[in-house]
Enzyme design. Sequence first.
Site, PDB file in Angstrom:
ATOM      1  CG  ASP A  92       4.633 -49.047 -15.095  1.00 18.26           C
ATOM      2  OD1 ASP A  92       3.857 -49.109 -16.061  1.00 18.26           O
ATOM      3  OD2 ASP A  92       4.391 -49.555 -13.986  1.00 18.26           O
ATOM      4  CE1 TYR A 204      -1.168 -49.408 -11.971  1.00 12.70           C
ATOM      5  CE2 TYR A 204      -0.074 -50.756 -10.315  1.00 12.70           C
ATOM      6  CZ  TYR A 204      -0.049 -50.086 -11.527  1.00 12.70           C
ATOM      7  OH  TYR A 204       1.083 -50.101 -12.290  1.00 12.70           O
ATOM      8  CG  HIS A 259       5.807 -51.055 -20.210  1.00 13.34           C
ATOM      9  ND1 HIS A 259       5.186 -49.829 -20.169  1.00 13.34           N
ATOM     10  CD2 HIS A 259       5.899 -51.473 -18.911  1.00 13.34           C
ATOM     11  CE1 HIS A 259       4.908 -49.514 -18.906  1.00 13.34           C
ATOM     12  NE2 HIS A 259       5.331 -50.497 -18.133  1.00 13.34           N
TER      13      HIS A 259
END
Length: 285
Positions: A92, A204, A259
């Site tokens: 990720d 982020y 995921h």
Amino acid sequence: DSGLRFHYVAAGERGKPLMLLLHGFPEFWYSWRHQLREFKSEYRVVALDLRGYGETDAPSHKENYKLDCLITDIKDILESLGYNKCVLIGHDWGGMIAWLVAICYPEMVTKLIVVNFPHPSVFTEYILRHPSQLIKSGYYFFFQMPWFPEFMFTVNDFKVLKSLFTSQATGIGRKGCRLTTEDIEAYLYFFSQPGALTGPINHYRNIFSCLPLQHHEVIMPTLLLWGERDAFMEVEMAETTRIYVKNHFRLTILSEASHWLQQDQPDIVNKLIWTFLKEETTRKR
């Protein structure tokens, strides 16, 4: 060089080749528990808490989480551990960092293994052309807001966090290794500490500072593992990644996996990693 203290969990004897593990969001070193046990026989396995996570220092300003800082962290950590090269594995967001380290410091990465994250250039190009991926990555834009994303994670006893790992839509696949109550408690304990969400989300808040990339090529043998039931990343990006790897590239897509691949299907993931590592050793001789 940053002056930050980093927390990591290690398994395997010092002096063995280094395997460095970079987790994603919202995770921490614990997401690699199956790999720590598996690879300690032949490697010094180090699972890191990234900058801002867990017991690793968390600078308060979002500028401290720019991608170039995160890349330099890995270089500094490698040297602090007494190594000049490693097998680098990322999942990720940790996969994003792993790709960038491999591009910027190729001499430090003998083999690159990425789980459920495409080459960053593929990601940026694909997201601009495919509205469906733009929607799936909508949280990248939501995270640009101050304080509110952190608040949303805490609502209703961290319901959002729990559902990420356990819900039908985004959670670990039906045929996977479901998280135990203890596993969930570990994540809740970790992210319920005061300020524990701000550092991770700050990663982020800087994503647009370094993309698109100026340099793209990956020159070491690369393994990309992908859970096809990933709710956040479209599988088409996995195959496109091939064009940026100028060495042996192996892609394995697991049809029933989510995921959270290395927690979802640890036995299969570990076997695929072993095969890749042994294959390359044999090939180079």
